[in-house]
Design an enzyme around this catalytic site. Structure first.
Site, PDB file in Angstrom:
ATOM      1  N   CYS A  49       9.441 -27.177  34.079  1.00 29.80           N
ATOM      2  CA  CYS A  49       7.477 -26.545  34.592  1.00 29.80           C
ATOM      3  C   CYS A  49       7.392 -27.737  35.504  1.00 29.80           C
ATOM      4  CB  CYS A  49       6.669 -25.883  33.412  1.00 29.80           C
ATOM      5  SG  CYS A  49       6.041 -26.958  31.701  1.00 29.80           S
TER       6      CYS A  49
ATOM      7  N   SER B 100       7.711 -30.622  30.589  1.00 26.32           N
ATOM      8  CA  SER B 100       7.006 -29.947  31.707  1.00 26.32           C
ATOM      9  C   SER B 100       7.275 -31.464  31.991  1.00 26.32           C
ATOM     10  CB  SER B 100       5.579 -30.624  30.989  1.00 26.32           C
ATOM     11  OG  SER B 100       5.735 -32.003  30.417  1.00 26.32           O
ATOM     12  N   ASP B 101       6.228 -31.270  33.260  1.00 30.43           N
ATOM     13  CA  ASP B 101       6.554 -31.565  34.414  1.00 30.43           C
ATOM     14  C   ASP B 101       6.150 -32.824  34.401  1.00 30.43           C
ATOM     15  OD1 ASP B 101       7.024 -33.810  37.179  1.00 30.43           O
ATOM     16  OD2 ASP B 101       6.828 -32.142  38.006  1.00 30.43           O
ATOM     17  N   CYS B 102       5.530 -34.170  34.423  1.00 30.98           N
ATOM     18  CA  CYS B 102       4.916 -35.489  33.810  1.00 30.98           C
ATOM     19  C   CYS B 102       3.688 -35.706  33.838  1.00 30.98           C
ATOM     20  CB  CYS B 102       5.584 -37.244  34.210  1.00 30.98           C
ATOM     21  SG  CYS B 102       7.161 -36.824  34.257  1.00 30.98           S
TER      22      CYS B 102
ATOM     23  N   ALA C 281       2.136 -32.540  33.498  1.00 30.77           N
ATOM     24  CA  ALA C 281       1.246 -31.462  33.697  1.00 30.77           C
ATOM     25  C   ALA C 281       0.377 -30.685  32.893  1.00 30.77           C
ATOM     26  CB  ALA C 281       2.795 -30.686  33.541  1.00 30.77           C
TER      27      ALA C 281
END
Length: 769
Positions: free
Chosen positions: A263, A296-298, A300
């Site tokens: 995401c 998650s994206d880093c 996020a």
């Protein structure tokens, strides 16, 4: 946040210049058979179902151990013999720098791996077999590196299947392009190759590597004006979600059986996807059936604090309650205990995430003892990294992805016997790193286009013309023009680089940077023969001036063609390969950027506001080059030779007598299957050279009312034809999928009346009653 990722990518890039020690002598694993305690652990018994093994492992963890596992850098649990695991491993188009689990070391001091073309270039081949083979090769190299103790993770974060919605997007180069069906098929085949599945698919429970589709969903803006991906709220209609943004991710899960979705940072309709229970749990896990984890994206999750979650504990709670399982970052590791203490989450929420995590590690075989001794991927050695067959595949991919945009008077291919001298000009001609694109690792080989062309013409001279692709300093137009006027032929290498398009950086216009246009025009003016322009770039550029200039005889787009890009371009220029690539994105005129803000997510045109729409499916304006455009050294003809059904009678219920349409959810699955039919297209190569021909099947409606696309790609394949050869290409048409469209409410429907199947200039009518 972005700074963290950027710094890590830079750091790992610098590592390639220094000899460093290996991580270990072998791969990390759990359940060492030589340890007698493993016999008492149910999680070590490979004969048991994974669900039972995972439950046993999680039940043995204390709360601190559980929370420690929630980040992308999961520490070891020594008392159970569980080693550390790093989830963040980049493999967009080859094993890459960046990410805690990515390769930081090498067998001889400098890590190298096969660098395939950037995704946008590979996508131009429209060849699913090629995409699958690339995925296979990358996963083989990953296992070879892992088996030698040089890799800390087998969860590969790719592919990126966000649609290339806006031509200015800095990360569009990472994607398969602008079409949802094209991106869906790319995702499916690449994932199957990465995960060790067959080309046809079968969802093997055991994983060669784990693929992760990103970024779910409606993420396609970095930094444009005052808008930033960390704060941007993408307002997306239900219609656009259904037929544009969601299909690639649905295919990732249902067709490719991806074991992960990621995401993004931004919000979608006010809610961050990493905290959206509807997206992560109801849609991805329950409706689509995701068998894996959500990352998650880093950072996020941390970004959500400032965006709308309020407190760090609330961000943790929102993410875990939504169904996220792995935090790329440390937020959950830092704040989950306090969120638990405040009763914002329960231990059951943590356990759910851990079960999904450990199931992946078990499917990778990391809890089955030493992988070198008894697993089917244990025999893959370091000799498979940069193996000849992989480098040959990289060359094939570069060749198939090159698109011929112009070839006036058949100036191409050049003849080695007739070209006595060659001028090579441009800032992109003598820099091999520009060929690679972003999310890259150091390639096995490094050959510039200039060096490749010197192998064909001994009298080859070079002038950069500009000191860099920005072309705003060190400009030597007169010097380039003087060289061009003195030699037989001229090839210009222009375009973009990562200085103009990359993560966290969107373009502001569609023009060639700086003085590139002046350089091209002045060189073409004085050249003895029409010049050849080669463009290296991910996103489209407005080169209308070159398209119209008769002194510019040929134009090639090579995208970012990877480690073999230099030789591939030379082979195409000198006729050793017949180009057949097709543009996977629309090339818009420069005025598009003044008409359309990047922040407008609407796909469909709006005449009331003079909004022209996006992509070939809805854009109402003129193009520089359309989606699917590409020339060849051969002429091809197409003809529909058979179609099993030309009239379809549906048994479902119409929504009302006035609408003349059927709702897909009211048609039973068996009835949908009974509607399926095949159509066959005859394709003939009328040229004197063998060529690979992508065959694209579109659907067209009689009009564009009710938000119908102008046309829609519904299938494609790639066929290799000898000179003069004819082949029959079959397509399987599923009307409930291929002939349907989305309503404003996001429902799939089939209209009664005429539908037209199209291949190039030919079409056939299908009537729905």
């Amino acid at each position: 946040m972005r700074t963290r990722r950027a710094n890590l990518l830079l750091f790992f890039s610098l590592l390639a210049s220094s000899p460093l020690l290996a991580l270990s002598s072998g791969p990390p694993y759990t359940c060492d058979a030589s340890d007698p305690s493993t016999k008492t652990y149910a999680f070590c018994k490979a004969s048991l179902p994974i669900e039972q093994r995972v439950q046993d492992l999680v039940s043995r963890l204390n709360l601190n151990e559980k929370i420690s596992q929630l980040g992308d850098d999961s520490p070891a649990i020594p008392r159970l013999g569980v080693p550390a695991f790093k989830w963040w491993t980049e493999a967009l188009h080859g094993m890459a720098y960046g990410g805690k689990g990515s390769i930081h070391w090498s067998f001889s001091g400098i890590f190298k791996a096969t660098s395939f073309p950037q995704v946008i270039t590979t996508a131009a081949s429209f060849n699913p077999q090629l995409w699958y083979k690339i995925g296979e090769a990358i996963s083989t190299e990953a296992r070879g590196i892992y088996n030698n103790g040089q890799l800390e993770g087998l969860t590969l974060w790719g592919p990126n299947v966000n649609l290339f919605r806006d031509p200015r997007w800095g990360r569009g180069q990472e994607t398969p392009g602008e079409d949802p069906l094209h991106a869906s098929k790319y995702a499916t085949m690449y994932i199957r190759g990465l995960q060790g599945d067959s080309f046809e698919g079968g969802q093997a429970k055991a994983l060669k590597t784990s693929a992760c589709c990103k970024h779910f969903t409606a993420y396609d803006l970095e930094k444009w004006g005052s808008a930033s991906r960390y704060t941007f709220n993408a307002v997306v209609t239900a219609q656009d979600l259904e037929d544009t943004f969601q299909p690639p991710f649905k295919s990732c899960v249902q067709d490719g059986h991806a074991s992960c979705l990621m995401c993004p940072f931004n919000r979608v309709n006010g809610v961050a996807p990493c905290g959206d229970y509807n997206f992560l749990t109801k849609i991805a896990k329950e409706q689509w059936g995701l068998d894996g984890y959500i990352a998650s994206d880093c950072d996020a999750v941390g970004v959500m604090v400032g965006m709308y979650a309020g407190t760090p504990e609330n961000a943790s709670a929102v993410a875990l309650k939504a169904g996220m399982d792995v935090d790329c970052g440390t937020h959950l590791q830092k704040y989950s205990a306090s969120a638990l203490g405040k009763k914002m989450i329960t231990e059951a929420d943590i356990d759910r995430a851990l079960r999904n995590q450990f199931a992946i590690r078990m499917r990778l075989g990391l809890f089955d003892g030493n992988p070198l001794q008894q697993q089917k991927y244990g025999s893959i050695g370091k000799d498979k990294v940069c193996a000849k067959e992989h480098q040959d595949l990289a060359l094939q991919a570069a060749l198939e992805g090159i698109v011929l945009l112009k070839n006036t008077a058949n100036i191409l291919p050049l003849s080695k016997a007739k070209v006595s001298s060659l001028a090579v000009i441009g800032p992109n001609a003598n820099n091999a790193s520009i060929l690679i694109g972003n999310y890259q690792g150091p390639p096995c080989i490094s050959v510039t286009p200039l060096d490749a062309l010197r192998n064909y013409v001994s009298d080859t001279k070079y002038v950069a013309g500009c000191s860099s692709t920005a072309c705003n300093s060190g400009i030597a137009i007169n010097q380039a023009a003087q060289l061009a006027s003195s030699l037989d032929y001229v090839v210009l290498f222009m375009g973009l680089s990562l200085d103009q398009e990359r993560e966290d950086f969107d373009r502001s216009d569609l023009l060639l940077p700086g003085s590139q246009q002046d350089l091209i025009t002045n060189v073409a003016k004085v050249a003895k023969n029409p010049v050849i322009l080669v463009l290296l770039c991910g996103g489209p550029v407005d080169i209308s001036f070159a398209k119209a200039n008769p002194k510019i005889g040929a134009i090639l787009w090579a995208g970012y063609p990877g480690q073999a890009g230099g030789p591939a371009i030379a082979q195409v220029l000198f006729g050793e390969y017949n180009p057949g690539g097709k543009l996977p994105v629309t090339w818009y005129p420069k005025d598009y950027t003044t008409q359309v803000p990047m922040t407008n997510m609407n796909m469909r045109a709006d005449s009331a506001t003079k909004y022209p729409g996006r992509t070939y499916r809805f854009y109402q304006g003129e193009t520089v080059f359309p989606f699917g455009y590409g020339l060849s050294y051969s002429n091809y003809s197409h003809e529909f030779v058979s179609t099993a059904k030309t009239t379809l009678k549906l048994q479902g219920l119409k929504t009302s007598p006035a609408t003349n349409l059927y709702e897909i959810n009211q048609i039973r699955s068996k009835e949908c299957q009974n509607l399926n039919f095949k159509t066959t297209v005859k394709v003939t190569n009328h040229g004197s050279t063998q060529g690979r021909k992508p065959v694209l099947l579109f659907l067209r409606w009689p009009n564009e009312t009710n938000g119908r696309p102008r046309k829609q790609l519904i299938d494609f394949t790639s066929v290799l034809l000898k000179a003069g050869e004819t082949a029959q290409v079959g397509f399987a048409v599923s009307p409930c999928e291929h002939l349907s469209r989305a309503t404003k409410e996001g429902k799939r429907v089939i209209d009664t009346g005429s539908h037209f199947l199209m291949v190039e200039e030919k079409e056939i009518e299908i009537a729905v009653a």
